[in-house]
Design a protein around this motif. Structure first.
Motif, PDB file in Angstrom:
ATOM      1  N   ALA A  23       0.824  -1.209   0.000  1.00 46.93           N
ATOM      2  CA  ALA A  23       0.000   0.000   0.000  1.00 46.93           C
ATOM      3  C   ALA A  23       0.858   1.260   0.000  1.00 46.93           C
ATOM      4  O   ALA A  23       0.514   2.259  -0.653  1.00 46.93           O
ATOM      5  CB  ALA A  23      -0.932  -0.005   1.211  1.00 46.93           C
ATOM      6  N   GLN A  24       1.986   1.230   0.725  1.00 46.57           N
ATOM      7  CA  GLN A  24       2.888   2.385   0.732  1.00 46.57           C
ATOM      8  C   GLN A  24       3.430   2.650  -0.670  1.00 46.57           C
ATOM      9  O   GLN A  24       3.498   3.803  -1.115  1.00 46.57           O
ATOM     10  CB  GLN A  24       4.044   2.132   1.702  1.00 46.57           C
ATOM     11  CG  GLN A  24       3.682   2.246   3.165  1.00 46.57           C
ATOM     12  CD  GLN A  24       4.895   2.030   4.070  1.00 46.57           C
ATOM     13  OE1 GLN A  24       6.030   1.935   3.597  1.00 46.57           O
ATOM     14  NE2 GLN A  24       4.654   1.960   5.370  1.00 46.57           N
ATOM     15  N   SER A  25       3.819   1.595  -1.371  1.00 50.88           N
ATOM     16  CA  SER A  25       4.339   1.764  -2.730  1.00 50.88           C
ATOM     17  C   SER A  25       3.263   2.314  -3.660  1.00 50.88           C
ATOM     18  O   SER A  25       3.523   3.205  -4.478  1.00 50.88           O
ATOM     19  CB  SER A  25       4.861   0.431  -3.271  1.00 50.88           C
ATOM     20  OG  SER A  25       6.023   0.019  -2.583  1.00 50.88           O
ATOM     21  N   CYS A  26       2.063   1.788  -3.542  1.00 52.31           N
ATOM     22  CA  CYS A  26       0.972   2.250  -4.405  1.00 52.31           C
ATOM     23  C   CYS A  26       0.627   3.708  -4.132  1.00 52.31           C
ATOM     24  O   CYS A  26       0.381   4.490  -5.064  1.00 52.31           O
ATOM     25  CB  CYS A  26      -0.252   1.362  -4.216  1.00 52.31           C
ATOM     26  SG  CYS A  26      -0.030  -0.328  -4.855  1.00 52.31           S
ATOM     27  N   ALA A  27       0.654   4.093  -2.842  1.00 53.00           N
ATOM     28  CA  ALA A  27       0.354   5.492  -2.496  1.00 53.00           C
ATOM     29  C   ALA A  27       1.439   6.420  -3.023  1.00 53.00           C
ATOM     30  O   ALA A  27       1.149   7.513  -3.540  1.00 53.00           O
ATOM     31  CB  ALA A  27       0.218   5.637  -0.986  1.00 53.00           C
ATOM     32  N   ALA A  28       2.697   6.010  -2.898  1.00 52.96           N
ATOM     33  CA  ALA A  28       3.798   6.832  -3.408  1.00 52.96           C
ATOM     34  C   ALA A  28       3.702   6.980  -4.922  1.00 52.96           C
ATOM     35  O   ALA A  28       3.970   8.054  -5.474  1.00 52.96           O
ATOM     36  CB  ALA A  28       5.138   6.205  -3.018  1.00 52.96           C
ATOM     37  N   THR A  29       3.306   5.900  -5.596  1.00 54.60           N
ATOM     38  CA  THR A  29       3.161   5.967  -7.049  1.00 54.60           C
ATOM     39  C   THR A  29       1.990   6.857  -7.442  1.00 54.60           C
ATOM     40  O   THR A  29       2.082   7.645  -8.395  1.00 54.60           O
ATOM     41  CB  THR A  29       2.992   4.554  -7.621  1.00 54.60           C
ATOM     42  OG1 THR A  29       4.085   3.728  -7.195  1.00 54.60           O
ATOM     43  CG2 THR A  29       2.967   4.585  -9.142  1.00 54.60           C
ATOM     44  N   ASP A  30       0.876   6.753  -6.703  1.00 55.64           N
ATOM     45  CA  ASP A  30      -0.266   7.639  -6.964  1.00 55.64           C
ATOM     46  C   ASP A  30       0.155   9.102  -6.924  1.00 55.64           C
ATOM     47  O   ASP A  30      -0.265   9.914  -7.757  1.00 55.64           O
ATOM     48  CB  ASP A  30      -1.364   7.417  -5.912  1.00 55.64           C
ATOM     49  CG  ASP A  30      -2.122   6.115  -6.110  1.00 55.64           C
ATOM     50  OD1 ASP A  30      -2.057   5.564  -7.222  1.00 55.64           O
ATOM     51  OD2 ASP A  30      -2.761   5.655  -5.146  1.00 55.64           O
ATOM     52  N   GLU A  31       0.995   9.424  -5.953  1.00 58.61           N
ATOM     53  CA  GLU A  31       1.392  10.812  -5.745  1.00 58.61           C
ATOM     54  C   GLU A  31       2.418  11.286  -6.766  1.00 58.61           C
ATOM     55  O   GLU A  31       2.300  12.386  -7.315  1.00 58.61           O
ATOM     56  CB  GLU A  31       1.957  10.967  -4.332  1.00 58.61           C
ATOM     57  CG  GLU A  31       2.486  12.356  -4.029  1.00 58.61           C
ATOM     58  CD  GLU A  31       3.204  12.432  -2.700  1.00 58.61           C
ATOM     59  OE1 GLU A  31       3.821  13.488  -2.421  1.00 58.61           O
ATOM     60  OE2 GLU A  31       3.173  11.448  -1.933  1.00 58.61           O
ATOM     61  N   ARG A  32       3.433  10.465  -7.034  1.00 57.59           N
ATOM     62  CA  ARG A  32       4.599  10.942  -7.787  1.00 57.59           C
ATOM     63  C   ARG A  32       4.553  10.664  -9.283  1.00 57.59           C
ATOM     64  O   ARG A  32       5.185  11.369 -10.078  1.00 57.59           O
ATOM     65  CB  ARG A  32       5.874  10.339  -7.182  1.00 57.59           C
ATOM     66  CG  ARG A  32       6.099  10.798  -5.753  1.00 57.59           C
ATOM     67  CD  ARG A  32       7.094   9.954  -5.000  1.00 57.59           C
ATOM     68  NE  ARG A  32       6.947  10.188  -3.565  1.00 57.59           N
ATOM     69  CZ  ARG A  32       7.468   9.438  -2.618  1.00 57.59           C
ATOM     70  NH1 ARG A  32       8.219   8.394  -2.950  1.00 57.59           N
ATOM     71  NH2 ARG A  32       7.262   9.718  -1.345  1.00 57.59           N
ATOM     72  N   ASP A  33       3.796   9.640  -9.675  1.00 54.90           N
ATOM     73  CA  ASP A  33       3.842   9.310 -11.093  1.00 54.90           C
ATOM     74  C   ASP A  33       3.033  10.274 -11.944  1.00 54.90           C
ATOM     75  O   ASP A  33       3.158  10.273 -13.169  1.00 54.90           O
ATOM     76  CB  ASP A  33       3.370   7.871 -11.333  1.00 54.90           C
ATOM     77  CG  ASP A  33       3.904   7.327 -12.646  1.00 54.90           C
ATOM     78  OD1 ASP A  33       5.098   7.546 -12.947  1.00 54.90           O
ATOM     79  OD2 ASP A  33       3.128   6.705 -13.397  1.00 54.90           O
ATOM     80  N   LYS A  34       2.229  11.111 -11.325  1.00 60.19           N
ATOM     81  CA  LYS A  34       1.494  12.120 -12.085  1.00 60.19           C
ATOM     82  C   LYS A  34       2.446  13.053 -12.833  1.00 60.19           C
ATOM     83  O   LYS A  34       2.122  13.546 -13.917  1.00 60.19           O
ATOM     84  CB  LYS A  34       0.608  12.937 -11.151  1.00 60.19           C
ATOM     85  CG  LYS A  34      -0.503  12.144 -10.481  1.00 60.19           C
ATOM     86  CD  LYS A  34      -1.213  12.988  -9.438  1.00 60.19           C
ATOM     87  CE  LYS A  34      -2.252  12.170  -8.668  1.00 60.19           C
ATOM     88  NZ  LYS A  34      -2.875  12.958  -7.576  1.00 60.19           N
ATOM     89  N   THR A  35       3.605  13.310 -12.238  1.00 61.33           N
ATOM     90  CA  THR A  35       4.570  14.210 -12.875  1.00 61.33           C
ATOM     91  C   THR A  35       5.715  13.467 -13.560  1.00 61.33           C
ATOM     92  O   THR A  35       6.256  13.946 -14.555  1.00 61.33           O
ATOM     93  CB  THR A  35       5.162  15.189 -11.841  1.00 61.33           C
ATOM     94  OG1 THR A  35       5.712  14.444 -10.749  1.00 61.33           O
ATOM     95  CG2 THR A  35       4.087  16.127 -11.317  1.00 61.33           C
ATOM     96  N   ILE A  36       6.089  12.274 -13.060  1.00 59.52           N
ATOM     97  CA  ILE A  36       7.234  11.555 -13.623  1.00 59.52           C
ATOM     98  C   ILE A  36       6.844  10.758 -14.859  1.00 59.52           C
ATOM     99  O   ILE A  36       7.576  10.704 -15.839  1.00 59.52           O
ATOM    100  CB  ILE A  36       7.862  10.613 -12.565  1.00 59.52           C
ATOM    101  CG1 ILE A  36       8.324  11.409 -11.342  1.00 59.52           C
ATOM    102  CG2 ILE A  36       9.018   9.820 -13.165  1.00 59.52           C
ATOM    103  CD1 ILE A  36       9.401  12.411 -11.609  1.00 59.52           C
ATOM    104  N   GLY A  37       5.707  10.087 -14.814  1.00 60.29           N
ATOM    105  CA  GLY A  37       5.271   9.273 -15.944  1.00 60.29           C
ATOM    106  C   GLY A  37       6.105   8.026 -16.144  1.00 60.29           C
ATOM    107  O   GLY A  37       6.480   7.688 -17.269  1.00 60.29           O
TER     108      GLY A  37
END
Length: 413
Positions: A23-37
């Protein structure tokens, strides 16, 4: 970044549940992948496995590697929506070790040099490198603790350097390439990205069932041979500085360091790498190139256009040179433990038009030797630059141990 080894420790000690780690990994991805792609597609409601050394470890898979749970589109419109029926063996190795596959990471088209839109996690004005762009960026941005990539020229070590993460291109065929879109069967190698060298060791040991890859209590001081690869051209200032810093730290920590001149046959092997790669690429991409020529990514299509005249005789001679170079390199490792050299010419180039230059990587891919990127310094613009630790063929444990020594020496300053 997320440390795989630290997550394992917390899960084993009951300080963190495996599901919470996912869940921590998924939450971090939800937050950061919006800009990193960094991701092409992601799992919904990802859950942890109940057993296995990698339970609770979220993994991203480069999108040229077959997955039954996700499309494998290879960065190309030709394969848009294509869904393999089975996982590649390397994906099953992860699943059998308890890892959770949380998504597919971006790749340059067919793992060649047509860039993705993925941004460098340390400076979005710069490339994350390629072709394993998304895997390096996802780990570098702290989204996931482990990702798979592939290397045919420099597609694991170079983006790891640009994104400030540890990575290993293992010995040729330590990890199977069945179910991985082929570019060059003599060169293609599956590799790993993680936060640090210890994390790589834990991940690779769990996947392969090889406990000898796990780190010991302390890493011994290696005998290091420094190679500048003059035949590959001059590095940039940031690349030279990274190597200088790593060498100074290793010497202070007790390593034996000496400069080495590589035999001419090894320089010749560097020169013939493109011959091997492109001759095999014409066969690997025969269907795409002949049947879907107009849909082929333009930079790769141009490379194939330019190399159509390569003859079987030229290819055979290139392979003979490579064999002689491998024998010469094996003799060098009789007197040293590892080589140390540049992971990339310098820091990540600005913009997304290029993923960088593989000229300091391609020889070692052709040689089949294990290579580990160790982040060494931060250049202008907050951009990481790494160095490359190379061991003899089959000595992945030695490569990881020496890389950990250099990593710890750099941390001490």
């Amino acid at each position: 970044m997320m440390s795989l080894a630290e997550l394992q420790r917390r899960i084993d000690h009951g300080d963190l549940s495996a599901d919470d780690a996912i869940a921590q990994s998924c939450a971090a991805t939800d937050e950061r992948d919006k800009t990193i792609g960094a991701f092409v597609c992601r799992a919904k409601g990802a859950r942890a496995a109940s057993t296995g050394p990698l339970r609770g470890i979220a993994v991203g898979i480069k999108d040229i590697i077959d997955t039954s749970d996700f499309p494998t589109e290879m960065g190309s419109t030709i394969y848009r929506g294509w869904r393999p029926r089975a996982d590649a063996p390397v994906v099953m190795m992860l699943k059998q070790a308890g890892a959770t596959i949380v998504g597919k990471t971006t790749t340059t088209a067919f793992a060649a040099n047509d860039p993705t839109a993925t941004l460098n996690p340390h400076n979005p004005a710069h490339t994350p490198g390629g072709s394993s762009s998304g895997s390096a960026a996802a780990v570098g941005a702290g989204m996931i603790p482990l990702a798979l990539g592939t290397q045919t020229g420099g597609s694991v070590i170079r983006p790891a350097s640009f994104c400030g993460v540890a990575a290993i291109k293992p010995t040729y065929r330590l990890l199977p390439t069945v179910g991985v879109k082929c570019f060059s069967w003599t060169l293609d190698t599956v590799g790993l990205f993680a936060a640090g060298v210890r994390d790589l060791a834990h991940g690779l040991a769990a996947m392969t069932g090889r406990p000898e890859l796990l780190p010991g209590a302390a890493s011994s001081a290696p005998r290091i041979g420094v190679v500048m690869q003059d035949f590959a051209g001059e590095p940039e200032a940031a690349g030279s500085e990274a190597l200088r810093i790593a060498l100074a730290a290793a010497e202070r920590a007790g390593a034996s360091v000496r400069a080495l001149a590589l035999p001419e046959i090894i320089a010749e092997a560097w020169r013939i790498h493109p011959t091997v790669q492109q001759f095999e690429a014409h066969q690997a991409f025969a269907w795409e190139y002949r049947v879907n020529y107009d849909a082929m990514p333009p930079l790769l299509r141009g490379r194939l256009d330019e190399s159509r005249g390569t003859t079987p005789a030229e290819y055979d001679e290139a392979r003979r040179i490579a064999d002689r170079a491998r024998a010469a390199l094996a003799a060098i490792f009789e007197d040293i433990d590892v080589l140390l050299t540049f992971s990339a010419p310098g820091a990540a180039p600005k913009g997304l038009a290029s993923t960088g230059d593989a000229r300091f990587n391609r020889l070692w891919t052709l040689m089949g030797t294990p290579c580990v990127n160790v982040p060494a310094t931060i250049a202008e613009g907050g951009l990481p630059v790494g160095v490359q630790v190379i061991a003899g063929f089959g000595d992945d444990a030695g490569a990881l141990e020496a890389a950990r020594f250099v990593e710890e020496a750099l941390a001490r300053g």
